[in-house]
Design a protein around this motif. Structure first.
Motif, PDB file in Angstrom:
ATOM      1  N   PHE A 177      -0.398  13.837   5.248  1.00 15.15           N
ATOM      2  CA  PHE A 177       0.466  12.831   5.630  1.00 15.15           C
ATOM      3  C   PHE A 177       0.289  12.688   7.270  1.00 15.15           C
ATOM      4  CE2 PHE A 177       2.999  14.636   1.997  1.00 15.15           C
ATOM      5  CZ  PHE A 177       3.145  13.380   1.244  1.00 15.15           C
ATOM      6  N   MET A 192       0.716   4.031  -2.993  1.00 17.26           N
ATOM      7  CA  MET A 192       0.709   5.548  -2.559  1.00 17.26           C
ATOM      8  C   MET A 192       1.620   6.356  -3.387  1.00 17.26           C
ATOM      9  SD  MET A 192       1.085   8.088   0.470  1.00 17.26           S
ATOM     10  CE  MET A 192       2.699   8.066   0.006  1.00 17.26           C
ATOM     11  N   ASN A 193       2.835   5.991  -3.202  1.00 15.93           N
ATOM     12  CA  ASN A 193       4.077   6.697  -3.728  1.00 15.93           C
ATOM     13  C   ASN A 193       3.732   6.937  -5.172  1.00 15.93           C
ATOM     14  OD1 ASN A 193       5.301   7.252  -1.406  1.00 15.93           O
ATOM     15  ND2 ASN A 193       6.553   5.392  -1.564  1.00 15.93           N
ATOM     16  N   ILE A 201      -4.954   5.844   2.315  1.00 15.25           N
ATOM     17  CA  ILE A 201      -4.320   4.787   2.739  1.00 15.25           C
ATOM     18  C   ILE A 201      -4.393   4.606   4.406  1.00 15.25           C
ATOM     19  CG2 ILE A 201      -1.979   3.543   2.832  1.00 15.25           C
ATOM     20  CD1 ILE A 201      -3.281   4.341  -0.151  1.00 15.25           C
ATOM     21  N   THR A 202      -4.735   3.522   4.679  1.00 17.46           N
ATOM     22  CA  THR A 202      -4.863   3.585   6.368  1.00 17.46           C
ATOM     23  C   THR A 202      -4.930   1.917   6.593  1.00 17.46           C
ATOM     24  OG1 THR A 202      -6.460   4.030   7.832  1.00 17.46           O
ATOM     25  CG2 THR A 202      -7.397   3.310   5.932  1.00 17.46           C
ATOM     26  N   ASP A 261      -2.101   9.685   3.436  1.00 14.00           N
ATOM     27  CA  ASP A 261      -1.573   8.574   4.030  1.00 14.00           C
ATOM     28  C   ASP A 261      -1.513   8.515   5.377  1.00 14.00           C
ATOM     29  OD1 ASP A 261       0.053   6.489   4.171  1.00 14.00           O
ATOM     30  OD2 ASP A 261       1.924   7.408   3.854  1.00 14.00           O
ATOM     31  N   GLU A 262      -2.519   7.467   5.958  1.00 11.94           N
ATOM     32  CA  GLU A 262      -2.455   7.181   7.538  1.00 11.94           C
ATOM     33  C   GLU A 262      -2.941   8.572   8.005  1.00 11.94           C
ATOM     34  OE1 GLU A 262      -2.856   4.608   8.743  1.00 11.94           O
ATOM     35  OE2 GLU A 262      -1.680   3.158   7.522  1.00 11.94           O
ATOM     36  N   LYS A 306       0.881  -1.159  -0.080  1.00 14.55           N
ATOM     37  CA  LYS A 306       0.031   0.072   0.026  1.00 14.55           C
ATOM     38  C   LYS A 306       0.878   1.206   0.027  1.00 14.55           C
ATOM     39  CE  LYS A 306      -1.164   0.205   5.035  1.00 14.55           C
ATOM     40  NZ  LYS A 306       0.003  -0.829   5.300  1.00 14.55           N
ATOM     41  N   SER A 307       1.866   1.136   0.736  1.00 14.35           N
ATOM     42  CA  SER A 307       2.796   2.473   0.593  1.00 14.35           C
ATOM     43  C   SER A 307       3.532   2.608  -0.542  1.00 14.35           C
ATOM     44  CB  SER A 307       4.026   2.272   1.813  1.00 14.35           C
ATOM     45  OG  SER A 307       3.282   2.267   3.014  1.00 14.35           O
TER      46      SER A 307
END
Length: 262
Positions: free
Chosen positions: A109, A68-69, A217-218, A186-187, A64-65
């Motif tokens: 973020f 996101m990027n 994103i979580t 992101d989170e 997931k990270s």
């Protein structure tokens, strides 16, 4: 060929009317080579329509990270195609990617990423300054964005004078002020207490009702439950993609539009 304005800035609006905001086709991402290669994404295909509110979930190492990027144009796929608002980003150099991020994406973020010695107002104005927006217009739009997140009484406060929840609301205002095509979080509640989490999620609910496109994103089920659609990643692939009932929220009261941001 990428359609750009006179200053090399991607033109406002989608280059393909009706195109998805996000369109990833068979995207892979591999770090390293040979026996040590790590396959973070494995042929992932994903489309997000305008106005959707999507939560992407997954355990550590699910990809997931990395996803996101790539969505945020902070990294590039090893293979596959990524189109943002109808624009194929694969052939863009770093300068044009930077312009695209500033015009089309609003980032939120976990760690807020505010400039420590700048006021809330100055932090929110910053992306507009990078975009060449004149001072009076920057001020007008930053004030409107801070009013939308309920911080009109904290304009002159620096980050260390604000609570964590207030800092995150400043970050949301900063993400909104350019009227981006996509809000990418992101989170966003990972560093917040329960009350501040509820405040930020209520803002997201209003933005969704107003037609904004959000991707969050979580790893928190409470956060994902506010989305219209939940996608779960496992080992770099989509394991589950389903629609959810939207959480009830107050009527939208946004004070700015994409037209006002040009």
């Amino acid at each position: 060929m990428t359609a750009l304005g006179a200053r090399g800035v991607p033109v406002a609006g989608s280059l393909e009317p009706g195109a998805p905001v996000l369109d990833l086709q068979a995207v892979t991402k591999v770090y390293g080579e040979g026996d040590t290669a790590v396959h973070a994404l494995r042929g992932l295909t994903l489309s997000v329509e305008r106005g959707d509110y999507v939560a992407i979930m997954g355990a550590s190492g699910s990809g997931k990270s990395t996803l996101m990027n790539i969505i945020g144009c902070l990294d590039v796929p090893s293979d596959g195609r990524y189109r943002l608002d109808g624009l194929d980003v694969g052939g863009l150099d770093e300068r044009r990617l930077s312009i695209l991020r500033n015009r089309k994406l609003g980032f939120i973020f976990q760690s807020f990423n505010l400039i420590p010695r700048m006021t809330a107002l100055a932090n929110v104005e910053l992306p507009l300054a990078y975009g060449g927006v004149k001072k009076d217009e920057r001020r007008r739009r930053a004030l409107a964005a801070l009013a939308e997140v309920g911080l009109s009484d904290r304009l002159g406060h620096e980050p260390n004078e604000l609570s964590g929840g207030q800092q995150q609301r400043v970050a949301v205002a900063r993400a909104l002020v350019t009227a981006p095509t996509l809000l990418l979080a992101d989170e966003p509640t990972g560093a917040l207490d329960s009350r501040s989490t509820a405040e930020v999620l209520a803002i997201f609910d209003r933005l969704s009702l107003s037609g904004r496109t959000l991707v969050v994103i979580t790893h928190e089920a409470e956060v994902a439950a506010h989305a219209k659609r939940i996608i779960r990643l496992v080992d770099g692939r989509i394991a589950d993609d389903r629609r959810e009932s939207a959480v009830a929220a107050p009527p939208p009261r946004l004070a700015w539009t994409r037209e006002g941001a040009r």
